[in-house]
Design an enzyme around this catalytic site. Structure first.
Site, PDB file in Angstrom:
ATOM      1  N   CYS A 223       0.832  -1.210   0.000  1.00  0.00           N
ATOM      2  CA  CYS A 223       0.000   0.000   0.000  1.00  0.00           C
ATOM      3  C   CYS A 223       0.863   1.255   0.000  1.00  0.00           C
ATOM      4  O   CYS A 223       1.967   1.278   0.554  1.00  0.00           O
ATOM      5  CB  CYS A 223      -0.917  -0.027   1.218  1.00  0.00           C
ATOM      6  SG  CYS A 223      -1.973   1.424   1.406  1.00  0.00           S
TER       7      CYS A 223
ATOM      8  N   SER B  33       0.481   3.818   1.702  1.00  0.00           N
ATOM      9  CA  SER B  33       0.714   4.284   3.071  1.00  0.00           C
ATOM     10  C   SER B  33       2.034   3.754   3.615  1.00  0.00           C
ATOM     11  O   SER B  33       2.760   4.463   4.330  1.00  0.00           O
ATOM     12  CB  SER B  33      -0.433   3.842   3.983  1.00  0.00           C
ATOM     13  OG  SER B  33      -1.657   4.383   3.553  1.00  0.00           O
TER      14      SER B  33
ATOM     15  N   HIS C 175       5.105   5.825   2.522  1.00  0.00           N
ATOM     16  CA  HIS C 175       5.404   7.049   3.278  1.00  0.00           C
ATOM     17  C   HIS C 175       6.429   6.771   4.385  1.00  0.00           C
ATOM     18  O   HIS C 175       7.281   7.608   4.678  1.00  0.00           O
ATOM     19  CB  HIS C 175       4.131   7.625   3.892  1.00  0.00           C
ATOM     20  CG  HIS C 175       3.197   8.241   2.891  1.00  0.00           C
ATOM     21  ND1 HIS C 175       3.579   9.247   2.032  1.00  0.00           N
ATOM     22  CD2 HIS C 175       1.894   8.013   2.615  1.00  0.00           C
ATOM     23  CE1 HIS C 175       2.559   9.597   1.267  1.00  0.00           C
ATOM     24  NE2 HIS C 175       1.524   8.861   1.613  1.00  0.00           N
TER      25      HIS C 175
ATOM     26  N   HIS D  41       0.352  -3.707   6.388  1.00  0.00           N
ATOM     27  CA  HIS D  41      -0.890  -3.597   7.155  1.00  0.00           C
ATOM     28  C   HIS D  41      -2.131  -4.057   6.383  1.00  0.00           C
ATOM     29  O   HIS D  41      -3.225  -4.008   6.915  1.00  0.00           O
ATOM     30  CB  HIS D  41      -1.100  -2.139   7.590  1.00  0.00           C
ATOM     31  CG  HIS D  41      -1.261  -1.195   6.434  1.00  0.00           C
ATOM     32  ND1 HIS D  41      -0.190  -0.681   5.745  1.00  0.00           N
ATOM     33  CD2 HIS D  41      -2.368  -0.705   5.830  1.00  0.00           C
ATOM     34  CE1 HIS D  41      -0.630   0.098   4.779  1.00  0.00           C
ATOM     35  NE2 HIS D  41      -1.944   0.097   4.786  1.00  0.00           N
TER      36      HIS D  41
ATOM     37  N   CYS E 179      -7.251  -2.618   3.699  1.00  0.00           N
ATOM     38  CA  CYS E 179      -6.914  -1.190   3.766  1.00  0.00           C
ATOM     39  C   CYS E 179      -7.475  -0.427   2.581  1.00  0.00           C
ATOM     40  O   CYS E 179      -8.418   0.330   2.710  1.00  0.00           O
ATOM     41  CB  CYS E 179      -5.409  -0.973   3.867  1.00  0.00           C
ATOM     42  SG  CYS E 179      -4.949   0.788   3.895  1.00  0.00           S
TER      43      CYS E 179
END
Length: 362
Positions: free
Chosen positions: A38, A40, A43, A59, A163
Site C-alpha cells: 500500500c 501508506s 510514506h 498492514h 486497507c
C-alpha cells in the site's frame, strides 16, 4: 518466522528471521497468506512519516488463524480473516458512538512493561507497526484488529479489503455519504482511488469523474465505474469538471495527499458540495481554501480508513466481491513472493501498478 525488516528509511527491506511471541488472553496468532503493498507503507519506507526502526511494516493482510488467547471470542483456529489497522477497544466514546476507526485506546497494544510481540534478530524488542506488521509469515494481534470472513473468498483478494478497498469504498459510503444520482469526482486512480470509484458506482452515483495523469490508470478507472475521465497532465482539472457537470460536483474525493489536489477538490465543488480527503497529507503541509466559498456551504473533511466499522463492513465487501459487484481481480497488477518486496515498492514509486500483492507460500 521469516519477515521483511526495514532498518533505515530509503533503504531496501532485509528478509530475515524475527521472533514472534505467544498469544495473550485477547490476542490471535495469524498465519499470513497475502499482504498488499500500500502507498501508506511507502510514506514510512521513504521517511516522509516517522516510525521507530527497525520494524516490520505491512498492514493490508489476510490469512488463517493458528492460535487464540484464552479470552478471545470473535475468532477460532482455522478461521480465514482480514486484518485492519484501526483496532478498536469497544467501549470508549468513539466506539460507543459507532466511530470505531477513531479509537485510540492503548489497550489493543502491549504495554511497555509487557513482553514485546516482536523481537528483531539479536533479541532487541521491535515496535509493532500499526498493531499488525504484516510483511511476515505470521502476525500476533489483538482480536479487535481482525474479522473472520467466508472460506470461499480468495485470500489474495481479501487482503486488499484490509486497507485500500475499505478506505476508498468507506470514504464514499460512510464519510461522504454519497446518495444515488449525485455527481462524484475522484482525484488519483491508484488502489484507493479505484476503490472510491467502485464505491461511488455501488452507491448509485449518477456521474463519476476519474482524474489522473496516467492514461493507463484512467482506462482502469472506466473498468471500475468511471463515466468520464480527465487527464490532469493536459487539462485544467477544475475547469474541466465544472464544464462536465454544469457548475461542479456534489462530492470530490482526493486520493493522493497533495496540497494542490486537495485544493482542487474543494474548488471543483458546486454549492453545498463536500470535498473528502482520503490521501495522507504529509505533516506540516497547510491547505489553502477561499474562505468566502464557505458561505456557499461547501465542506472540506478528512476520512480515516473510510470511517469504517470493519467487523461489519469487511464481510459485506466480501459478499459484494463474491456477487460480482466489487472489483478486486482487476486491481491486482502483480503477485510476488515476500523476497521480492523491494521490487514491489519500486513499482509503487513509479506508479506502475494499482496493487502488488505479496504471496506467502507456506
Amino acid at each position: 518466522m521469516k519477515a521483511a525488516v526495514l532498518y533505515q528509511p530509503k533503504t531496501p527491506f532485509v528478509i530475515e528471521d524475527v521472533a514472534i511471541g505467544k498469544p495473550g488472553p485477547r490476542e490471535v496468532l495469524v498465519r499470513v497468506a497475502a499482504v498488499g503493498v500500500c502507498h501508506s507503507d511507502l510514506h514510512f519506507v521513504d521517511g516522509i512519516l516517522p516510525f521507530p526502526l527497525p520494524a516490520v511494516l505491512g498492514h493490508e493482510a489476510a490469512g488463517i488463524v493458528e492460535q487464540v488467547g484464552s479470552e478471545v471470542r470473535t475468532v477460532k483456529p482455522g478461521d480465514h480473516v482480514i486484518s485492519c489497522l484501526s483496532a478498536y477497544c469497544g467501549h470508549c466514546d468513539h466506539c460507543l458512538t459507532g466511530r470505531l476507526s477513531l479509537c485510540v485506546s492503548p489497550e489493543t497494544r502491549r504495554g511497555e512493561e509487557d513482553e514485546p510481540r516482536l523481537r528483531a534478530p539479536g533479541g532487541k524488542p521491535m515496535t509493532q507497526y500499526m498493531n499488525l506488521s504484516g510483511f511476515a509469515e505470521q502476525m500476533l494481534i489483538h482480536e479487535h484488529a481482525l474479522v473472520a470472513i467466508r472460506h470461499d473468498m480468495p485470500l489474495d483478494r481479501a487482503a486488499l479489503i484490509g486497507c485500500g478497498v475499505m478506505t476508498g469504498v468507506g470514504a464514499v459510503m460512510h464519510t461522504a455519504k454519497v446518495q444515488p444520482g449525485e455527481t462524484v469526482a475522484v482525484i488519483g486512480c491508484g488502489g484507493i482511488g479505484l476503490s472510491a470509484i467502485n464505491g461511488a458506482a455501488l452507491a448509485g452515483a449518477g456521474r463519476i469523474i476519474a482524474i489522473d495523469r496516467l492514461s493507463g490508470k484512467l482506462e482502469m478507472a472506466r473498468t471500475f465505474g468511471a463515466t468520464d475521465v480527465i487527464d490532469a497532465s493536459s487539462a485544467d482539472v477544475v475547469a474541466a469538471v465544472r464544464e462536465l457537470t454544469g457548475g461542479g460536483v456534489h462530492h470530490a474525493l482526493e486520493a493522493i495527499g497533495l496540497k494542490q489536489t486537495v485544493e482542487q477538490a474543494f474548488s471543483m465543488l458546486r454549492r453545498g458540495g463536500t470535498a473528502t480527503v482520503i490521501g495522507i497529507v504529509p505533516p506540516g503541509v497547510e491547505i489553502g481554501i477561499k474562505g468566502f466559498e464557505l458561505l456557499e456551504e461547501k465542506r472540506l473533511q478528512g476520512s480515516r480508513m473510510g470511517s469504517n466499522r470493519f467487523p461489519v463492513d469487511m464481510p459485506r465487501l466480501v459478499d459484494f466481491y463474491m456477487s460480482g459487484k466489487l472489483k478486486l481481480d482487476e486491481m491486482i497488477s502483480r503477485r510476488l513472493p515476500l523476497e521480492r518486496i523491494n521490487e514491489a515498492f519500486d513499482d509503487l514509486r513509479r506508479g506502475a501498478v494499482a496493487r502488488s500483492v505479496l504471496m506467502l507460500d507456506h
